[in-house]
Design a protein around this motif. Structure first.
Motif, PDB file in Angstrom:
ATOM      1  N   ILE A  51       0.989  -1.050  -0.170  1.00  0.00           N
ATOM      2  CA  ILE A  51      -0.086   0.063   0.006  1.00  0.00           C
ATOM      3  C   ILE A  51       0.839   1.198  -0.061  1.00  0.00           C
ATOM      4  CG2 ILE A  51      -1.721   1.444   1.359  1.00  0.00           C
ATOM      5  CD1 ILE A  51      -2.730  -1.315   2.076  1.00  0.00           C
ATOM      6  N   VAL A  52       0.296   2.234  -0.789  1.00  0.00           N
ATOM      7  CA  VAL A  52       1.116   3.609  -0.866  1.00  0.00           C
ATOM      8  C   VAL A  52       0.294   4.433   0.173  1.00  0.00           C
ATOM      9  CG1 VAL A  52       1.454   5.637  -2.051  1.00  0.00           C
ATOM     10  CG2 VAL A  52       1.636   3.313  -3.245  1.00  0.00           C
ATOM     11  N   GLY A  53       1.095   4.933   1.182  1.00  0.00           N
ATOM     12  CA  GLY A  53       0.504   5.926   1.989  1.00  0.00           C
ATOM     13  C   GLY A  53      -0.035   4.953   3.215  1.00  0.00           C
ATOM     14  N   ASP A  54      -0.867   5.442   3.974  1.00  0.00           N
ATOM     15  CA  ASP A  54      -1.336   4.538   5.148  1.00  0.00           C
ATOM     16  C   ASP A  54      -3.028   4.478   5.194  1.00  0.00           C
ATOM     17  OD1 ASP A  54      -2.111   7.151   6.086  1.00  0.00           O
ATOM     18  OD2 ASP A  54      -0.679   7.173   7.554  1.00  0.00           O
ATOM     19  N   TRP A  55      -3.743   4.050   6.379  1.00  0.00           N
ATOM     20  CA  TRP A  55      -4.822   3.892   6.278  1.00  0.00           C
ATOM     21  C   TRP A  55      -5.477   5.253   5.916  1.00  0.00           C
ATOM     22  CZ3 TRP A  55      -7.757   6.323  10.110  1.00  0.00           C
ATOM     23  CH2 TRP A  55      -7.057   6.922  11.278  1.00  0.00           C
ATOM     24  N   GLN A  56      -5.149   6.299   6.466  1.00  0.00           N
ATOM     25  CA  GLN A  56      -5.962   7.768   6.482  1.00  0.00           C
ATOM     26  C   GLN A  56      -6.117   8.025   4.917  1.00  0.00           C
ATOM     27  OE1 GLN A  56      -3.165   9.597   8.871  1.00  0.00           O
ATOM     28  NE2 GLN A  56      -4.596   9.794  10.448  1.00  0.00           N
ATOM     29  N   ASP A  57      -5.487   7.318   3.912  1.00  0.00           N
ATOM     30  CA  ASP A  57      -5.261   7.759   2.507  1.00  0.00           C
ATOM     31  C   ASP A  57      -6.452   6.867   1.881  1.00  0.00           C
ATOM     32  OD1 ASP A  57      -3.274   9.664   2.619  1.00  0.00           O
ATOM     33  OD2 ASP A  57      -2.026   7.977   2.570  1.00  0.00           O
ATOM     34  N   ALA A  58      -7.065   6.045   2.313  1.00  0.00           N
ATOM     35  CA  ALA A  58      -7.895   4.993   1.871  1.00  0.00           C
ATOM     36  C   ALA A  58      -9.231   5.833   1.478  1.00  0.00           C
ATOM     37  CB  ALA A  58      -8.093   3.786   2.707  1.00  0.00           C
ATOM     38  N   LYS A  59      -9.715   5.234   0.526  1.00  0.00           N
ATOM     39  CA  LYS A  59     -11.279   5.857   0.039  1.00  0.00           C
ATOM     40  C   LYS A  59     -12.330   4.895   0.490  1.00  0.00           C
ATOM     41  CE  LYS A  59     -13.957   6.155  -4.033  1.00  0.00           C
ATOM     42  NZ  LYS A  59     -14.163   5.740  -5.547  1.00  0.00           N
ATOM     43  N   LEU A  60     -13.137   5.498   1.268  1.00  0.00           N
ATOM     44  CA  LEU A  60     -14.192   4.801   1.887  1.00  0.00           C
ATOM     45  C   LEU A  60     -15.601   5.171   1.223  1.00  0.00           C
ATOM     46  CD1 LEU A  60     -15.222   3.300   4.344  1.00  0.00           C
ATOM     47  CD2 LEU A  60     -15.600   5.150   5.448  1.00  0.00           C
ATOM     48  N   GLU A  61     -16.461   4.053   0.941  1.00  0.00           N
ATOM     49  CA  GLU A  61     -17.806   4.599   0.530  1.00  0.00           C
ATOM     50  C   GLU A  61     -18.686   3.180   0.938  1.00  0.00           C
ATOM     51  OE1 GLU A  61     -17.667   4.237  -3.867  1.00  0.00           O
ATOM     52  OE2 GLU A  61     -16.110   2.817  -4.010  1.00  0.00           O
ATOM     53  N   LYS A  62     -20.029   3.444   1.001  1.00  0.00           N
ATOM     54  CA  LYS A  62     -21.123   2.499   1.262  1.00  0.00           C
ATOM     55  C   LYS A  62     -21.476   1.873  -0.222  1.00  0.00           C
ATOM     56  CE  LYS A  62     -23.022   3.646   6.026  1.00  0.00           C
ATOM     57  NZ  LYS A  62     -24.121   4.119   6.526  1.00  0.00           N
ATOM     58  N   VAL A  63     -21.436   0.642  -0.259  1.00  0.00           N
ATOM     59  CA  VAL A  63     -21.887   0.044  -1.460  1.00  0.00           C
ATOM     60  C   VAL A  63     -22.858  -1.343  -1.133  1.00  0.00           C
ATOM     61  CG1 VAL A  63     -19.791   0.523  -2.852  1.00  0.00           C
ATOM     62  CG2 VAL A  63     -19.950  -1.504  -1.653  1.00  0.00           C
ATOM     63  N   ILE A  64     -23.626  -1.728  -2.254  1.00  0.00           N
ATOM     64  CA  ILE A  64     -24.365  -3.055  -2.067  1.00  0.00           C
ATOM     65  C   ILE A  64     -23.331  -4.164  -2.461  1.00  0.00           C
ATOM     66  CG2 ILE A  64     -26.456  -4.384  -2.912  1.00  0.00           C
ATOM     67  CD1 ILE A  64     -27.019  -1.862  -0.981  1.00  0.00           C
ATOM     68  N   ALA A  65     -22.980  -5.151  -1.614  1.00  0.00           N
ATOM     69  CA  ALA A  65     -22.183  -6.294  -2.015  1.00  0.00           C
ATOM     70  C   ALA A  65     -22.814  -7.149  -3.002  1.00  0.00           C
ATOM     71  CB  ALA A  65     -21.807  -6.954  -0.831  1.00  0.00           C
ATOM     72  N   ASN A  66     -22.159  -7.460  -3.861  1.00  0.00           N
ATOM     73  CA  ASN A  66     -22.463  -8.326  -5.216  1.00  0.00           C
ATOM     74  C   ASN A  66     -21.528  -9.381  -5.184  1.00  0.00           C
ATOM     75  OD1 ASN A  66     -23.110  -9.858  -7.333  1.00  0.00           O
ATOM     76  ND2 ASN A  66     -23.376  -7.699  -8.546  1.00  0.00           N
ATOM     77  N   GLY A  67     -22.134 -10.550  -4.653  1.00  0.00           N
ATOM     78  CA  GLY A  67     -21.080 -11.820  -4.648  1.00  0.00           C
ATOM     79  C   GLY A  67     -20.624 -12.228  -5.950  1.00  0.00           C
ATOM     80  N   LYS A  68     -21.226 -12.126  -7.028  1.00  0.00           N
ATOM     81  CA  LYS A  68     -20.956 -12.166  -8.365  1.00  0.00           C
ATOM     82  C   LYS A  68     -19.852 -11.377  -8.929  1.00  0.00           C
ATOM     83  CE  LYS A  68     -25.414 -13.752  -9.306  1.00  0.00           C
ATOM     84  NZ  LYS A  68     -26.638 -13.548 -10.326  1.00  0.00           N
ATOM     85  N   SER A  69     -19.582 -10.517  -8.364  1.00  0.00           N
ATOM     86  CA  SER A  69     -18.447  -9.562  -9.047  1.00  0.00           C
ATOM     87  C   SER A  69     -17.507  -9.466  -7.982  1.00  0.00           C
ATOM     88  CB  SER A  69     -19.040  -7.933  -9.429  1.00  0.00           C
ATOM     89  OG  SER A  69     -19.381  -7.493  -8.422  1.00  0.00           O
ATOM     90  N   ILE A  70     -17.528  -9.774  -6.642  1.00  0.00           N
ATOM     91  CA  ILE A  70     -16.353  -9.662  -5.632  1.00  0.00           C
ATOM     92  C   ILE A  70     -16.207 -10.847  -5.155  1.00  0.00           C
ATOM     93  CG2 ILE A  70     -16.900  -7.114  -5.274  1.00  0.00           C
ATOM     94  CD1 ILE A  70     -18.353  -7.936  -2.546  1.00  0.00           C
TER      95      ILE A  70
END
Length: 116
Positions: A51-70
């Motif tokens: 990882i480049v940077g640390d945890w504070q550089d991460a992007k956060l979003e709410k999504v609907i989990a799709n077991g077919k694509s993740i």
């Protein structure tokens, strides 16, 4: 006199809405930091080295989990709202970022993005 009363009422309502909005935004920022840190703490040492940077550089979003694509580790979360935390990596052009899915209720990693 009635006009002044109406204007004051609207001003009070506007101030209250503004105050509530600022309070919710501050709470959201705090929650965002917490979720990114939780995701970071659950990553393997090997992943952290990429990882480049640390945890504070991460992007956060709410999504609907799709077991077919993740790569969903717990199918109980399929088609449910979860957090998606994305970390930039040194090999991002080749493999892509590291993306993990965190449950809203337990704050555990319940899935990950596929990487090339």
């Amino acid at each position: 006199m009635k006009l002044k009363k109406i204007i004051y009422t609207y001003l009070l309502i506007a101030l209250a809405i503004n105050f509530i909005g600022c309070t919710q935004k501050n709470m959201l920022n705090q929650d965002s930091d917490d979720i990114r840190k939780i995701a970071w703490d659950q990553l393997s040492e090997e992943s952290k080295k990429e990882i480049v940077g640390d945890w504070q550089d991460a992007k956060l979003e709410k999504v609907i989990a799709n077991g077919k694509s993740i790569n969903l580790l717990d199918l109980d979360y399929d088609n449910k709202e979860v957090y998606h935390v994305t970390f930039k990596t040194k090999n991002e052009e080749l493999l892509g970022p590291i993306g993990v899915y965190i449950s809203l209720d337990t704050h555990k990693i319940i899935g990950a993005d596929y990487r090339e």
